[in-house]
Design a protein around this motif. Structure first.
Motif, PDB file in Angstrom:
ATOM      1  N   UNK A  55       0.824  -1.214   0.000  1.00  0.00           N
ATOM      2  CA  UNK A  55       0.000   0.000   0.000  1.00  0.00           C
ATOM      3  C   UNK A  55       0.855   1.260   0.000  1.00  0.00           C
ATOM      4  N   UNK A  56       0.378   2.257  -0.733  1.00  0.00           N
ATOM      5  CA  UNK A  56       1.076   3.541  -0.801  1.00  0.00           C
ATOM      6  C   UNK A  56       1.930   3.715  -2.037  1.00  0.00           C
ATOM      7  N   UNK A  57       2.151   2.649  -2.798  1.00  0.00           N
ATOM      8  CA  UNK A  57       2.969   2.762  -4.003  1.00  0.00           C
ATOM      9  C   UNK A  57       2.086   3.155  -5.187  1.00  0.00           C
ATOM     10  N   UNK A  58       2.659   3.744  -6.229  1.00  0.00           N
ATOM     11  CA  UNK A  58       1.857   4.130  -7.400  1.00  0.00           C
ATOM     12  C   UNK A  58       1.141   2.943  -8.053  1.00  0.00           C
ATOM     13  N   UNK A  59       1.788   1.786  -8.090  1.00  0.00           N
ATOM     14  CA  UNK A  59       1.147   0.602  -8.680  1.00  0.00           C
ATOM     15  C   UNK A  59      -0.090   0.221  -7.873  1.00  0.00           C
ATOM     16  N   UNK A  60       0.021   0.275  -6.557  1.00  0.00           N
ATOM     17  CA  UNK A  60      -1.097  -0.045  -5.670  1.00  0.00           C
ATOM     18  C   UNK A  60      -2.275   0.888  -5.934  1.00  0.00           C
ATOM     19  N   UNK A  61      -1.984   2.193  -6.015  1.00  0.00           N
ATOM     20  CA  UNK A  61      -3.061   3.158  -6.258  1.00  0.00           C
ATOM     21  C   UNK A  61      -3.688   2.971  -7.626  1.00  0.00           C
ATOM     22  N   UNK A  62      -2.907   2.516  -8.597  1.00  0.00           N
ATOM     23  CA  UNK A  62      -3.454   2.228  -9.923  1.00  0.00           C
ATOM     24  C   UNK A  62      -4.497   1.129  -9.878  1.00  0.00           C
ATOM     25  N   UNK A  63      -4.304   0.154  -8.991  1.00  0.00           N
ATOM     26  CA  UNK A  63      -5.247  -0.954  -8.871  1.00  0.00           C
ATOM     27  C   UNK A  63      -6.397  -0.665  -7.915  1.00  0.00           C
ATOM     28  N   UNK A  64      -6.257   0.325  -7.068  1.00  0.00           N
ATOM     29  CA  UNK A  64      -7.271   0.591  -6.046  1.00  0.00           C
ATOM     30  C   UNK A  64      -8.632   0.916  -6.658  1.00  0.00           C
ATOM     31  N   UNK A  65      -8.666   1.817  -7.638  1.00  0.00           N
ATOM     32  CA  UNK A  65      -9.942   2.181  -8.266  1.00  0.00           C
ATOM     33  C   UNK A  65     -10.539   1.001  -9.037  1.00  0.00           C
ATOM     34  N   UNK A  66      -9.676   0.254  -9.719  1.00  0.00           N
ATOM     35  CA  UNK A  66     -10.158  -0.918 -10.460  1.00  0.00           C
ATOM     36  C   UNK A  66     -10.798  -1.934  -9.530  1.00  0.00           C
ATOM     37  N   UNK A  67     -10.163  -2.186  -8.401  1.00  0.00           N
ATOM     38  CA  UNK A  67     -10.696  -3.156  -7.446  1.00  0.00           C
ATOM     39  C   UNK A  67     -12.020  -2.681  -6.873  1.00  0.00           C
ATOM     40  N   UNK A  68     -12.111  -1.416  -6.550  1.00  0.00           N
ATOM     41  CA  UNK A  68     -13.362  -0.861  -6.022  1.00  0.00           C
ATOM     42  C   UNK A  68     -14.478  -1.012  -7.055  1.00  0.00           C
ATOM     43  N   UNK A  69     -14.172  -0.712  -8.316  1.00  0.00           N
ATOM     44  CA  UNK A  69     -15.167  -0.842  -9.385  1.00  0.00           C
ATOM     45  C   UNK A  69     -15.589  -2.294  -9.562  1.00  0.00           C
ATOM     46  N   UNK A  70     -14.632  -3.224  -9.525  1.00  0.00           N
ATOM     47  CA  UNK A  70     -14.958  -4.648  -9.673  1.00  0.00           C
ATOM     48  C   UNK A  70     -15.879  -5.131  -8.563  1.00  0.00           C
ATOM     49  N   UNK A  71     -15.649  -4.646  -7.343  1.00  0.00           N
ATOM     50  CA  UNK A  71     -16.501  -5.062  -6.232  1.00  0.00           C
ATOM     51  C   UNK A  71     -17.868  -4.388  -6.262  1.00  0.00           C
ATOM     52  N   UNK A  72     -17.968  -3.236  -6.939  1.00  0.00           N
ATOM     53  CA  UNK A  72     -19.259  -2.548  -7.024  1.00  0.00           C
ATOM     54  C   UNK A  72     -20.152  -3.087  -8.138  1.00  0.00           C
ATOM     55  N   UNK A  73     -19.592  -3.846  -9.074  1.00  0.00           N
ATOM     56  CA  UNK A  73     -20.378  -4.356 -10.207  1.00  0.00           C
ATOM     57  C   UNK A  73     -21.568  -5.199  -9.745  1.00  0.00           C
ATOM     58  N   UNK A  74     -21.402  -6.136  -8.791  1.00  0.00           N
ATOM     59  CA  UNK A  74     -22.566  -6.948  -8.403  1.00  0.00           C
ATOM     60  C   UNK A  74     -23.586  -6.244  -7.512  1.00  0.00           C
ATOM     61  N   UNK A  75     -23.350  -4.990  -7.154  1.00  0.00           N
ATOM     62  CA  UNK A  75     -24.285  -4.255  -6.293  1.00  0.00           C
ATOM     63  C   UNK A  75     -25.574  -3.981  -7.063  1.00  0.00           C
TER      64      UNK A  75
END
Length: 130
Positions: A55-75
């Protein structure tokens, strides 16, 4: 005259920038923000697994939004409506205390620096925080 208009425009531009720099202590919450706060640990763990970066690295932040979006899809739409109602309530009354504490811990350095800067700018008082 054209010169006075230019001077007035310059002062307007400079004053807006100075006012915009200071922190606001209110926040407009969205359904996505509420979803993230309610599922924060799960999102952070999945992001760390997917990115392979700490956490805190640029690569991590690049994946953070994608992961949030993936988890919101089944909502579902009903769940999204509940999230939006919660967001409206949090915008009006503030989030629960435990979320306020987490956000306060994250923002404490910026808030203190902002306060010191305003105190110096408007009152001429220098402060030192231990």
């Amino acid at each position: 005259s054209p010169l006075s208009q230019k001077v007035r425009k310059w002062f307007d531009n400079q004053s807006r920038k100075a006012l915009a720099r200071f922190m606001r202590f209110t926040r407009k919450w969205s359904a996505r923000n509420v979803f993230y706060q309610e599922n924060r640990d799960k999102i952070m763990n999945l992001t760390e697994q997917n990115s392979g970066a700490p956490p805190g690295t640029p690569v991590y932040f690049g994946y953070l939004q994608r992961t949030t979006t993936e988890l919101m899809v089944p909502v579902t739409e009903d769940e999204m409506a509940v999230l939006q109602e919660t967001a409206n309530e949090w915008s009006l009354r503030g989030p629960p205390r435990e979320i306020q504490c987490c956000l306060a811990l994250k923002m404490r350095g910026r808030v203190i620096r902002d306060f010191q800067e305003q105190l110096y700018r408007y009152c001429g008082i220098r402060t030192f925080v231990l």
